[in-house]
Write a protein that holds these residues in place. Structure first.
Motif, PDB file in Angstrom:
ATOM      1  N   LEU A 123      31.702  38.373  47.100  1.00 40.52           N
ATOM      2  CA  LEU A 123      31.940  38.685  45.690  1.00 40.52           C
ATOM      3  C   LEU A 123      31.850  40.189  45.462  1.00 40.52           C
ATOM      4  CD1 LEU A 123      30.191  35.961  43.518  1.00 40.52           C
ATOM      5  CD2 LEU A 123      32.577  36.676  43.476  1.00 40.52           C
ATOM      6  N   ALA A 124      30.813  40.782  46.033  1.00 45.45           N
ATOM      7  CA  ALA A 124      30.678  42.232  45.874  1.00 45.45           C
ATOM      8  C   ALA A 124      31.885  42.932  46.455  1.00 45.45           C
ATOM      9  CB  ALA A 124      29.403  42.707  46.553  1.00 45.45           C
ATOM     10  N   GLY A 125      32.332  42.457  47.592  1.00 43.28           N
ATOM     11  CA  GLY A 125      33.507  43.064  48.201  1.00 43.28           C
ATOM     12  C   GLY A 125      34.748  42.880  47.348  1.00 43.28           C
TER      13      GLY A 125
ATOM     14  N   GLN B 106      34.838  42.411  44.174  1.00 46.30           N
ATOM     15  CA  GLN B 106      34.726  43.235  42.973  1.00 46.30           C
ATOM     16  C   GLN B 106      35.140  44.668  43.267  1.00 46.30           C
ATOM     17  OE1 GLN B 106      33.792  42.199  40.007  1.00 46.30           O
ATOM     18  NE2 GLN B 106      33.014  40.168  40.487  1.00 46.30           N
ATOM     19  N   GLY B 107      34.964  45.060  44.523  1.00 40.75           N
ATOM     20  CA  GLY B 107      35.233  46.448  44.858  1.00 40.75           C
ATOM     21  C   GLY B 107      36.701  46.749  45.114  1.00 40.75           C
TER      22      GLY B 107
ATOM     23  N   THR C 254      41.491  47.600  40.939  1.00 40.52           N
ATOM     24  CA  THR C 254      42.415  46.755  40.184  1.00 40.52           C
ATOM     25  C   THR C 254      43.815  47.343  40.122  1.00 40.52           C
ATOM     26  OG1 THR C 254      41.516  47.803  38.213  1.00 40.52           O
ATOM     27  CG2 THR C 254      40.744  45.575  38.739  1.00 40.52           C
TER      28      THR C 254
END
Lengths: 362, 307, 478
Positions: B183-185, B187-188, B191
């Protein structure tokens, strides 16, 4: 172009049938979202089943634990007093009538002696399997109070919080520095050093336990919280590795921009890298919390006096040699889940802010 | 930054290296003070007969020879490999896919994420007790559930043939940790890459395949390496579930469990150290392979030239 | 929160944490010592004048780590400390899983505890070489051992040392569920130790009638359904192979190794008979539960007897604290039956306290050991641990506490069973104690899982393994 006012009852520019909308882009997105939600929910339900057990077991008493097969919902036999003894109550069908009677003695061939509690001298011999035992929902919330007080929860909580947060601070501090060093610099042997770092977790800890204990004993740190906290200030492979991966995913442009402005490497770390690595920092913080919160392997070796114990060690006392107190273990475990979960839930906000990074040209 | 003056360039490299070592220093110091001593000690022990209470007695390579002749060494290695062969790929794929799902903006996503994370928060002893209850062939949850589909469930933890599959299932329940990292990845991932892809007309699958996957290879790499190291050292749950015996009939005698038995039950610490270093070599070898391969498939946005 | 303020808060937390931790008694770090060797013999330091000598009692090898027991031991320590001004005792509670690691770590680190216990014969055997021989202490003051039960004393006597004063005994007997016997229309097992009709064959007969499937058919009936058993007649699952087979009267009783510790005797005819009896009991006659049944109970942490699903459970006095409390049926205890040779061998567990050789202040440790085993205190100690005090003179006193805690059972069975203990004991010393025990228990699990139902194959295999361990041991220690 036309300045004449249009009538108030404006007609929508276009209408289309629902089926068209459904197969169109918006419809597709909604469908995808619904399916996704369904799949997630189904998975979540599966995940929750063992946890619901945990909850159910935590509110049973010894008798309920002994029931075979153990029920998911904590039911207990309803008993009634007959001749000074508590006897289980059954719903009995006799002569076409249904009455409530107590089973006072087992007889051969699966039969039993039943009495009407109001008239205990009159006994009836009936087949037990044909009657229904009356059970009711019985929840023992007091298990929680009992388990927590036996475990000396409050003092253990303090120790655990100290170890967890002090360690977390040390870890965040040291691992940020070390991960930065491994990700943003070229130096001779640095790749080898990184492998050495990783290799420290490849050797099973059991064989290092005795020499490490002897070392801490010489320092006089045994039976203190120090062996659990101080090493955290010197980084560890797991968190350095994760942070390094994240740092290496951050583009170099902002670094270079800051350097041109005259920033030192330390300033680059603090003002360029770390702000962008927030999800990673939160992640390692949560992981550390979890690890320190539940760890009992090291505390068991270094913490001698019960007043220095952490929660995880205290939990072990319910798993004693001749008496496994499953209901207390579950109750204590449920309570122990709460702080990490609350922390995680709160941390979500930092998480989901994410990185809307639009590059240097912004 | 390119400089033509060779001496300035040399001192710049020097300075960069100095900064590198400065930042790494906290780990290096800790390594020297806390870690390297016990590691070297255990390497020394692996060449000795050492029962912890008496002084170690040098016996050369005898431990290594005996180890390779030890039927239980091969057995425990086999069990560990079999377990890893299932848990590693399954865990990796499942946790990644779940993370992708949980990364969507669905209603209540924060709640769902917390639910998936819950299993990895539960204390080990409680997990073991819970799952032994679930796997009960008669009165558990799994077998009655399978019976709904007409499947007769096996004995799971009481059947030597099904004990390892049971442990695999139990381990997969707690992949919440890996999910968080993914998830952290996820999110990174910037966009604007997705925006650009949409503008180019990419479908959902194409966006996944060409933006999401490549951009998250650093965390995939992380989970792969640590997953490898972790599965080879799988210990706590087995210990609690089998009372340290590795049963039934030694079907769950994992490598680390056999090591623990040798160290702290049989007091053959020298032999256990030998086992530790053999495992170390195997894991290091595999990790090096993965690192080598990473040049091909792992993409770092901020990778330095010349690494 | 800005990054800077987060850092500040964390730094403050850290400082606070360190301060708190330091209050726990840390010292300032010194130079890191070179890689270690175990320390040399510790010189004994006499205490400074007026300073109390601290005797640390390491608890966790056996029982004693339950929260209730922890509190009781704290009170016991207060009792001692208020009555003694030169010695003070402290109970060091070690969760049972960690007893080995912690004990060895403490020994290596040079801070060995002064006393260790309660030790069963098992943990005495496991760490045999680390115990001090207390024979000199006994002889120096002519300590009187006559009040102890003879067998209890001999259990602590080994060729080269006496490991400690006897503390408590845990004789074994059959716990039986009276309601289930009533329901089956059977007579209760006899309480007469001289009634020779109470044999293992008779037990088997009764057990089969007490094993019921979900339709109420018992195992002796033709249409019995072994797939759906709801009640078992007999269970002995809370012991390993040595404990289970010791009753069958092999020449070396509970120790499947010869007197010179060089030959494995696992596949003796007696053990073959006994293991086949058990195997048939599980897989042919169905009156004993398999591993699956045992695990189901362990999963919810219940014992075989309490749920009322086992008619006869063979266990020890230490089981009474859990197994006879809050029962929903009537229970009593009966002697173990006679075996196939017409003898009765009811295994025993025995606890004592031991003194590590490497400890400091061993003389003071000896004083505390005497205090714990003294007639005045031994009953209280045994109440904490659930054992029968090893002193004859306090039997009446202990009987009173038994009557209070466990009303309505036949206390004679408990005391008389002591006379039938197994010697060599089922936990008695053998070299490589744990390794041999693991090999034996692994073989036993083959029977309980049904992997191998032929006792001969199981025991021959076990014998070969044990012999190999013994051979390797003697090759390394000529």
């Amino acid at each position: 172009m036309d300045t004449v006012a249009t009538p108030v009852t404006a007609v929508p520019a276009r209408t289309r049938p629902f089926s068209d909308w459904l197969t169109g882009l918006q419809g597709q997105a909604l469908l995808l979202k619904s399916i996704t939600t369904l799949v997630i929910a189904a998975g979540a339900a599966v995940i929750m089943v063992p946890l619901l057990f945990m909850l159910a077991t935590s509110v049973k008493d010894r008798d309920q634990l002994r029931q075979s097969p153990p029920p998911l919902i904590p039911m207990a036999a309803v008993t009634v007093e007959v001749n000074g003894e508590q006897e289980p109550l059954y719903r009995v069908t006799m002569d076409g009538q249904t009455r409530e009677m107590a089973l006072i003695k087992n007889r051969p061939q699966g039969k039993g002696l039943f009495v009407d509690p109001a008239n205990p001298d009159q006994t009836y011999e009936l087949v037990i399997a044909e009657q229904t035992q009356i059970k009711r929902l019985e929840i023992h919330w007091e298990n929680y109070a009992e388990a927590l007080s036996q475990m000396k929860f409050n003092s253990l909580l303090l120790n655990t919080l100290v170890v967890t947060f002090a360690g977390m601070a040390g870890m965040l501090f040291s691992c940020s520095l070390v991960a930065y060093g491994f990700s943003r610099f070229r130096a001779p042997w640095i790749n080898v050093l990184f492998l050495v770092l990783l290799s420290t977790i490849m050797l099973p800890g059991q064989v290092r336990l005795i020499p490490t204990y002897v070392f801490f004993n010489k320092l006089g740190w045994v039976d203190t919280l120090l062996p659990l906290i101080v090493p955290q200030f010197f980084a560890n492979a797991y968190d350095v590795f994760l942070l390094r991966q994240f740092f290496m995913s951050i583009p170099l442009e902002l670094d270079d921009a800051a350097k041109i402005d005259g920033a030192s490497p330390l300033q680059v770390l603090m003002y360029v890298i770390l702000p962008q690595a927030r999800p990673a920092l939160v992640t390692v913080a949560i992981f550390h919390f979890l690890y320190a919160w539940n760890d009992f392997y090291e505390p068991l070796i270094y913490l001698h006096s019960p007043q220095n114990w952490t929660l995880a060690v205290g939990l072990q006392t319910f798993n004693a040699l001749y008496a496994v107190n499953t209901h207390y273990i579950m109750a204590a475990s449920v309570v122990m889940i709460l702080p990490p979960i609350i922390l995680y839930f709160l941390a979500q906000r930092i998480f989901t802010q994410g990185v809307v990074f639009s590059g240097v040209k912004g | 930054m390119q400089l033509s003056h060779p001496r300035l360039a040399w001192s710049l490299t020097r300075r960069e290296a100095a900064w590198a070592y400065a930042f790494i220093a906290p780990w290096l110091i800790g390594f020297v003070v806390f870690t390297v001593g016990p590691m070297i000690a255990s390497l020394y022990f692996s060449f000795t007969d050492y029962n912890i209470v008496d002084t170690p007695r040098w016996i050369g390579a005898a431990n290594f020879v005996n180890l390779f002749r030890d039927e239980l060494f091969w057995r425990s290695l086999g069990i560990t490999l079999k377990y890893a062969a299932f848990v590693l790929p399954l865990g990796l794929v499942i946790s990644y896919l779940v993370a992708v799902l949980l990364n969507q903006k669905v209603p209540g996503v924060n709640l769902w994420r917390t639910v998936y994370f819950l299993p990895s928060v539960v204390a080990g002893v409680a997990v073991a007790l819970l799952w032994s209850r679930i796997f009960d062939p008669k009165f558990g949850i799994l077998n009655p559930f399978l019976a709904l589909f007409g499947i007769k469930g096996p004995g799971w933890l009481s059947d030597p043939d099904w004990a390892i599959p049971a442990l695999v299932i139990m381990s997969l329940w707690s992949v919440g940790g890996s999910i968080i990292i993914y998830l952290a990845g996820l999110q990174g991932v910037p966009t604007d890459l997705y925006d650009a892809a949409k503008v180019d007309g990419a479908t959902t699958w194409q966006r996944f395949r060409h933006v999401t996957l490549p951009m998250t290879t650093p965390v995939i790499f992380y989970n792969l390496v640590l997953g490898l190291i972790g599965t080879f050292q799988f210990f706590t749950e087995v210990y609690v579930l089998t009372g340290g015996a590795g049963g039934p009939a030694r079907s769950t005698l994992f490598y680390n469990l056999y090591l623990y038995q040798n160290a702290f039950k049989y007091f053959h610490m020298g032999y256990a150290s030998t086992m530790a270093w053999v495992l170390f070599t195997i894991v290091l070898g595999l990790t090096l392979l993965i690192f080598r391969s990473s040049d091909i498939w792992v993409y770092y946005e901020g990778q330095l030239k010349g690494r | 929160m800005t990054h800077k303020s987060i850092r500040l808060t964390l730094s403050l937390l850290t400082l606070g944490g360190l301060l708190l931790a330091a209050c726990g008694g840390g010292a300032t770090p010194t130079q890191a010592p070179p890689p270690t060797q175990p320390p040399a013999e510790q010189p004994t330091q006499p205490p400074a004048a007026g300073e109390k000598v601290k005797v640390v009692i390491f608890v966790g090898m056996g029982t004693g780590t339950d929260p209730d027991q922890i509190d009781a031991q704290t009170q016991l320590a207060e009792k001692f400390n208020s009555a003694h001004d030169q010695i003070e005792i402290e109970f060091l509670i070690v969760p049972h899983e960690e007893y080995a690691t912690r004990y060895l770590a403490m020994l290596s680190g040079g801070n060995a505890p002064q006393l260790v216990g309660p030790n069963g014969v098992q943990s005495v055997a496991e760490f045999f070489d680390t115990w001090e021989d207390i024979t000199p202490y006994i002889q120096a003051e002519n300590y009187d051992l006559s009040d102890f039960y003879g067998p209890a004393v001999t259990l602590n006597e080994y060729p080269d040392k006496n490991t400690g004063l006897p503390l408590g005994l845990y004789p074994s007997f059959i716990f039986y569920n009276k309601d289930l016997f009533d329901a089956a229309g059977l007579d209760y097992p006899t309480h007469d130790f001289d009634d020779t009709s109470w044999t293992m064959d008779k037990l088997r007969e009764d057990a089969m009638k007490l094993t019921l499937d979900k339709n109420g058919k018992n195992a002796a009936e033709a249409d019995f359904d072994p797939e759906n058993i709801v009640q078992f007649g007999y269970d002995d699952s809370w012991d390993g192979m040595r404990g289970t087979l010791t009753m069958w009267d092999a020449p070396t009783i509970g120790r499947p190794v010869s007197d010179d510790y060089k030959t494995a005797l696992v596949n003796s005819p007696e053990w073959l008979y006994g293991l086949q009896w058990l195997s048939d009991g599980i897989w042919e006659d169905h009156f004993v539960g398999s591993l699956a049944v045992q695990q189901a109970r362990d999963a919810v942490g219940v014992d075989p007897f309490g749920p009322g699903t086992t008619a006869m459970f063979y266990s020890h006095t230490w089981f009474m604290a859990e197994g006879l409390k809050e029962l929903s049926f009537e229970a009593d205890i009966a002697p173990l039956p006679f075996n196939q040779k017409g003898h009765r061998i009811a295994r025993i567990d025995a606890d004592n306290f031991t003194i590590p050789k490497d400890a400091q202040h061993k003389q003071e440790a000896w004083e505390v050991m005497k205090w714990l085993a003294s007639p005045e205190i031994i009953v209280e100690v045994c109440q904490i641990y659930g054992c029968i005090p090893a002193r004859k003179s306090v039997q009446e006193q202990y009987l009173e506490t038994l009557k209070q805690d466990y009303p309505g059972i036949d206390y004679d069975v408990i005391f008389t069973s002591i006379d039938y203990l197994d010697d060599p004991n089922n936990e008695a010393f053998v070299p490589e104690w744990s390794k041999i025990d693991e090999a034996l228990n692994n073989s036993l699990s083959l029977v309980y899982t049904g992997d191998e139902k032929d006792a001969k194959k199981v025991l021959d295999g076990a014998n070969a393994e044990v012999q190999k361990v013994l051979d390797e041991y003697w090759a390394a220690h000529p």
